[in-house]
Design a protein around this motif. Structure first.
Motif, short mmCIF file in Angstrom:
data_model
loop_
_atom_site.label_atom_id
_atom_site.label_comp_id
_atom_site.label_asym_id
_atom_site.label_seq_id
_atom_site.Cartn_x
_atom_site.Cartn_y
_atom_site.Cartn_z
N HIS A 115 0.81 -1.22 0.00
CA HIS A 115 0.00 0.00 0.00
C HIS A 115 0.84 1.27 0.00
O HIS A 115 0.32 2.35 -0.27
N THR A 116 2.13 1.14 0.32
CA THR A 116 2.99 2.33 0.43
C THR A 116 4.18 2.26 -0.51
O THR A 116 5.22 2.90 -0.26
N GLU A 117 4.06 1.53 -1.59
CA GLU A 117 5.16 1.40 -2.53
C GLU A 117 5.53 2.77 -3.11
O GLU A 117 4.68 3.51 -3.59
N GLY A 118 6.81 3.09 -3.05
CA GLY A 118 7.29 4.36 -3.60
C GLY A 118 7.29 5.51 -2.61
O GLY A 118 7.86 6.57 -2.89
N ILE A 119 6.69 5.32 -1.44
CA ILE A 119 6.65 6.38 -0.43
C ILE A 119 8.06 6.59 0.13
O ILE A 119 8.78 5.64 0.41
#
Length: 352
Positions: A133-137
């Motif tokens: 859900h937080t890929e690239g954050i």
């Protein structure tokens, strides 16, 4: 640049990034964002277990949280403390097994208000790295979240005084002061190898090492790792050797020669006086010159009974690793022989 793949961030992603960054602001005090305060008040675990793909882990955390020995908010968190780590892993799984970003975020907002800040930052950081859900954050620099771990108590005190002075009595002069700037001189901590402080206490290098450990925690199950974990031991070996090689080069450039070996039976010649303080005001432990590493710490502090004679365990591990390398093979817990001078063997050695 040709061959480089990139993606323009859309509004949804940018909102996620903003939401995550807000969670890390002033973690040692309750959040001042009104919407986060409301979420923390209304969020419930009990009766809403279906918001997670594996609710049994969430129930385990909730049980830990209700126990008397759950880490208090004003205490110091350490990933090497067995109980702290157990609780932090349980909190990580609350984030990781959320069915969607909304559940991930709301549970993080709740934890931001109710959980020890050190545990919260650690568990959430690992979750942001590995959760789908937080890929690239992108996480904020750790020295902005916990400056106490990177700057001496004198620097922290001066920074507080500056803020209180210019944002309190002379708030109307802030704009003028920001234009002229304000510098605080920071000395290195005191220890025998002060000539290497520019490297060993470099903020960027220490932040790099911190995030390497966040990216690849020693306890993280393979199913939770976002990257290819088949080379986990090899990667661990590689980046530690990178740091060690650079340290060796810095010693040579300073005319200090080879890195000396440590004899655990002899008192250490290197003292260390960090001049750092934790957020709750307690000073970092210091180490005097000629400290005995083989001291039975339980004799001086019964709360440290778990660490009694740790040096003998370290010596034993080192001896076993050296013997395994000399022999060229190791046994697995199941009794299987793995030869170290193979691709599988080097990965096993890295894990060991």
């Amino acid at each position: 640049m040709s061959g480089v793949q990139y993606k323009v961030a859309d509004k949804v992603f940018l909102e996620k990034q903003k939401d995550i960054l807000r969670l890390f602001q002033h973690v040692h005090q309750p959040t001042y964002f009104k919407d986060l305060i409301e979420v923390a008040k209304t969020f419930k675990f009990e009766g809403h277990w279906d918001q997670w793909t594996k609710p049994e882990y969430v129930k385990e955390f909730w049980q830990f949280y209700q126990e008397e020995d759950f880490l208090k908010q004003d205490e110091i968190f350490s990933v090497f403390h067995p109980d702290h780590l157990k609780q932090a892993i349980a909190l990580f799984k609350v984030f990781y097994y959320a069915k969607d970003f909304a559940t991930f975020y709301k549970s993080a907002v709740w934890a931001r208000q109710h959980v020890n800040p050190g545990m919260f930052v650690y568990a959430l950081s690992v979750a942001v790295f590995h959760c789908k859900h937080t890929e690239g954050i992108i996480l904020p620099p750790i020295y902005e979240i916990f400056p106490h771990y990177f700057f001496t108590s004198e620097v922290i005190t001066k920074a507080k005084q500056y803020k209180q002075h210019y944002w309190g009595t002379y708030k109307h002069e802030v704009e003028l002061k920001e234009k002229s700037g304000y510098a605080i001189n920071a000395d290195y901590t005191k220890h025998t190898e002060e000539w290497m402080s520019y490297f060993t206490e470099d903020i960027g290098m220490n932040a790099f090492y911190y995030y390497k450990n966040i990216f690849m925690p020693f306890w993280l199950d393979h199913e939770c790792i976002r990257f290819d974990a088949t080379k986990r031991g090899e990667w661990f070996h590689y980046y530690h050797n990178q740091i060690l090689a650079r340290y060796y080069l810095e010693r040579l450039s300073n005319g200090k020669g080879k890195i000396p070996t440590i004899n655990y039976e002899e008192p250490t010649q290197f003292e260390y006086y960090p001049a750092l303080s934790y957020f709750n005001g307690k000073p970092f432990p210091a180490r005097p010159k000629n400290a005995k590493l083989n001291l039975d710490v339980e004799e001086t502090d019964s709360s440290l009974k778990h660490f009694s004679y740790c040096y003998t365990k370290v010596e034993d591990y080192e001896r076993r690793i050296r013997e395994a390398i000399d022999m060229g093979w190791v046994y697995t817990p199941e009794g299987k022989i793995i030869y170290l001078y193979t691709q599988e063997g080097f990965e096993t050695l890295g894990k060991i």
